[in-house]
Scaffold this active site. Structure first.
Site, PDB file in Angstrom:
ATOM      1  N   ASP A 182     -12.655  23.093  15.013  1.00 37.58           N
ATOM      2  CA  ASP A 182     -12.186  22.336  16.173  1.00 37.58           C
ATOM      3  C   ASP A 182     -10.860  21.625  15.894  1.00 37.58           C
ATOM      4  O   ASP A 182     -10.686  21.003  14.833  1.00 37.58           O
ATOM      5  CB  ASP A 182     -13.252  21.296  16.540  1.00 37.58           C
ATOM      6  N   ASP A 183      -9.927  21.709  16.849  1.00 41.91           N
ATOM      7  CA  ASP A 183      -8.674  20.928  16.814  1.00 41.91           C
ATOM      8  C   ASP A 183      -7.830  21.189  15.566  1.00 41.91           C
ATOM      9  O   ASP A 183      -7.075  20.308  15.130  1.00 41.91           O
ATOM     10  CB  ASP A 183      -8.975  19.426  16.898  1.00 41.91           C
ATOM     11  N   CYS A 239     -10.347  21.694  24.759  1.00 40.91           N
ATOM     12  CA  CYS A 239     -11.524  22.319  24.139  1.00 40.91           C
ATOM     13  C   CYS A 239     -12.278  23.289  25.040  1.00 40.91           C
ATOM     14  O   CYS A 239     -12.416  24.475  24.736  1.00 40.91           O
ATOM     15  CB  CYS A 239     -12.479  21.234  23.655  1.00 40.91           C
ATOM     16  N   HIS A 268     -18.086  24.574  24.384  1.00 45.20           N
ATOM     17  CA  HIS A 268     -17.979  23.123  24.298  1.00 45.20           C
ATOM     18  C   HIS A 268     -19.355  22.547  24.004  1.00 45.20           C
ATOM     19  O   HIS A 268     -20.378  23.092  24.429  1.00 45.20           O
ATOM     20  CB  HIS A 268     -17.420  22.556  25.600  1.00 45.20           C
ATOM     21  N   ASP A 290      -9.666  26.235  18.354  1.00 43.05           N
ATOM     22  CA  ASP A 290      -9.537  26.225  19.814  1.00 43.05           C
ATOM     23  C   ASP A 290      -8.161  25.781  20.296  1.00 43.05           C
ATOM     24  O   ASP A 290      -7.762  26.109  21.408  1.00 43.05           O
ATOM     25  CB  ASP A 290     -10.643  25.400  20.470  1.00 43.05           C
ATOM     26  N   HIS A 291      -7.401  25.043  19.492  1.00 39.83           N
ATOM     27  CA  HIS A 291      -6.025  24.666  19.851  1.00 39.83           C
ATOM     28  C   HIS A 291      -5.435  23.839  18.720  1.00 39.83           C
ATOM     29  O   HIS A 291      -6.133  23.460  17.772  1.00 39.83           O
ATOM     30  CB  HIS A 291      -5.967  23.864  21.160  1.00 39.83           C
TER      31      HIS A 291
END
Length: 529
Positions: free
Chosen positions: A54-55, A95, A149, A351-352
């Protein structure tokens, strides 16, 4: 028990507690072939191991996004075992839309899934997710942690034979909510405890629920929430399975709050932290729509900088990256020690990305490189060469059709993406598509090999030369010398964007029956089907 927190082969509670150092060293050699493609030892169908972090921006060793030293030995060894895409980008820079796009194989502009406040199953009940498609074609599907999510309603049982929800490190009731409301908001099923008096750990007031960092007092490293997801995965990989399987596991870190054990902070002395290069006038040539996205969280960056804690914040983000990397390492170790190594595809993605002060921004939800570029690695025994880099621009809607092709499943013709199999076989092969990223309705970035084009919902634009301007400081949109190449990028913007689907407040959601009832139309959706 002594835990060597920075050995990439550190055991988790259920994984390899008794393996000696020489055995683990042997496993590492096995996982990183010297050259060429790994031979498959049998003709069994491919399994799929999908790992999401994540992130996580491009601050990993093999991508070199951070100008200082970052410790990601496990991501680096996975990159050395397969094809690492060096120009990979998210399909959406927040997300839930990012994960929906990847797992459904369709862009937000196609589905209308633009933000975190939308349920894909409630609004698009006929859509078939990636795990559900594999399940319908004979695979056993299992997942744990943050895959879709993490909040309730995003992981309907129709996709999974078994799924373990995200385990959180911070079940603190800071608003006197009921346990039911806390569960519906965050997905936490355990006991809710009063907000602790040691918060915030970083000393920033007024306190923001997420904007915090530091080790949680009296919490053992093996008790952090991400370890629970990893333990699920390692247990799964030690078991015999009659069917081919699709296993997805996601870590929550380095998502805020950056709560990880102290030893991870110790790896990054404050005097060695390299601050991002920024310009105070960076937004002067950015249109109003872009400035609005950038300045949405500017107060957080201003608060951090004013308190003299910018280096501390970056230290905490780096510590969380290394913590997440170790979780990835435990999963890879379990795969290598299993009977599934030679017929399992491994895909790792984020995710980003994340801003840490560039463009005066803190957080995500922009369309610049800081927010779109992500780690993306694929290892496929017998197909992907080892330690190869693919420079072609790709985004995550391509993963679904890629895995369908690699696993020999029937083509799913309604997907937006294209199979990456040609690039996995020959990483420098020609590729006619750019990477496309979105945020909210009508805002889109087009990333080619050397250029970034951004179009906002009001028609305003940006254009950057990535070769000569890696920080994207100079907007070239009005320069007539680039008119032709700008026009080539404009053609990738769709004529129309899907209208946003209804938000969560349009439905009554029963998390136990996993059903959705539209409040006005009374349409009932069964999430188990």
């Amino acid at each position: 028990m002594h835990l060597n927190l920075f050995n990439p082969f550190r055991s988790h509670k259920t994984a390899f507690a008794g393996l000696s150092a020489w055995v683990m060293a042997f496993l590492m050699l096995m996982f990183t072939p010297a050259s060429g493609q790994e031979a498959r030892t049998n003709n069994a169908p491919f399994n799929v191991l999908l790992i999401s972090v994540d992130d996580l921006k491009d601050w990993v060793g093999y991508l070199g996004g951070y100008e200082g030293k970052v410790y990601t030995p496990n991501l680096d060894r996975l990159a050395a075992a397969g094809v690492a895409f060096t120009n990979a980008h998210t399909s959406a820079t927040v997300c839930c839309p990012s994960r929906n796009a990847m797992m459904l194989g369709k862009r937000p502009s196609t589905t209308g899934l633009y933000d975190n406040n939308q349920w894909w199953k409630a609004t698009l009940p006929e859509e078939i997710s990636m795990p559900q498609y594999f399940k319908e074609h004979g695979y056993y599907t299992a997942g744990a942690g943050k895959v879709f999510h993490h909040t309730p309603g995003n992981n309907p049982p129709c996709s999974w034979d078994e799924f373990q929800d995200q385990v959180f490190d911070d079940p603190w009731n800071f608003a006197e909510w009921s346990a039911e409301r806390y569960f519906l908001t965050y997905g936490y099923r355990g006991p809710i405890v009063p907000f602790p008096d040691w918060k915030p750990l970083n000393g920033l007031f007024p306190h923001n629920a997420e904007l915090d960092w530091g080790p949680i007092p009296d919490k053992a490293p093996e008790d952090y929430g991400d370890v629970a997801a990893v333990n699920f995965a390692t247990d799964f990989l030690t078991q015999p399975h009659e069917k081919p399987w699709f296993l997805a596991v996601g870590t929550y870190r380095p998502h805020l709050p950056w709560h990880v054990p102290q030893a991870y902070f110790d790896r990054y002395p404050l005097d060695e932290i390299v601050l991002p290069s920024i310009r105070e006038d960076d937004l002067n040539d950015v249109p109003a729509a872009g400035k609005k996205l950038a300045l949405a969280t500017a107060r957080e960056f201003e608060k951090i900088a004013a308190a003299g804690k910018w280096r501390e914040a970056i230290q905490a983000y780096l510590a969380s990256i290394t913590f997440a990397d170790e979780q990835v390492g435990a999963i890879l170790n379990a795969l290598e020690a299993s009977s599934y190594r030679e017929n399992t595809i491994v895909v790792l993605w984020s995710d980003h990305g994340w801003h840490l002060g560039s463009k005066q921004h803190w957080h995500k939800q922009t369309l610049w490189e800081e927010c779109t570029r992500i780690p993306f690695i694929v290892r496929t025994p017998g197909i992907t060469p080892a330690d190869e880099r693919c420079p072609q621009p790709v985004d995550m809607v391509n993963v679904f059709p890629t895995l369908v092709e690699l696993c020999g499943l029937p083509e799913k013709a309604d997907l937006d993406g294209h199979s990456l199999a040609p690039l996995l076989r020959e990483p420098t092969a020609a590729w006619p598509y750019p990477a496309i990223s979105e945020i909210k309705t009508g805002n889109m970035a087009v990333r080619s090999s050397d250029w970034r084009y951004i179009r906002y919902h009001d028609g305003t634009e940006e254009f950057y030369n990535r070769k000569t301007d890696p920080h994207e400081w100079t907007n070239l949109i009005g320069d007539p010398r680039y008119a032709e190449i700008i026009e080539q990028h404009r053609k990738w913007i769709p004529d129309t964007f899907a209208e946003p689907v209804p938000g969560k407040n349009s439905f009554l959601f029963d998390p136990y029956a996993y059903s959705f009832l539209h409040k006005e139309t009374k349409v009932f959706i069964d999430g188990k089907k």
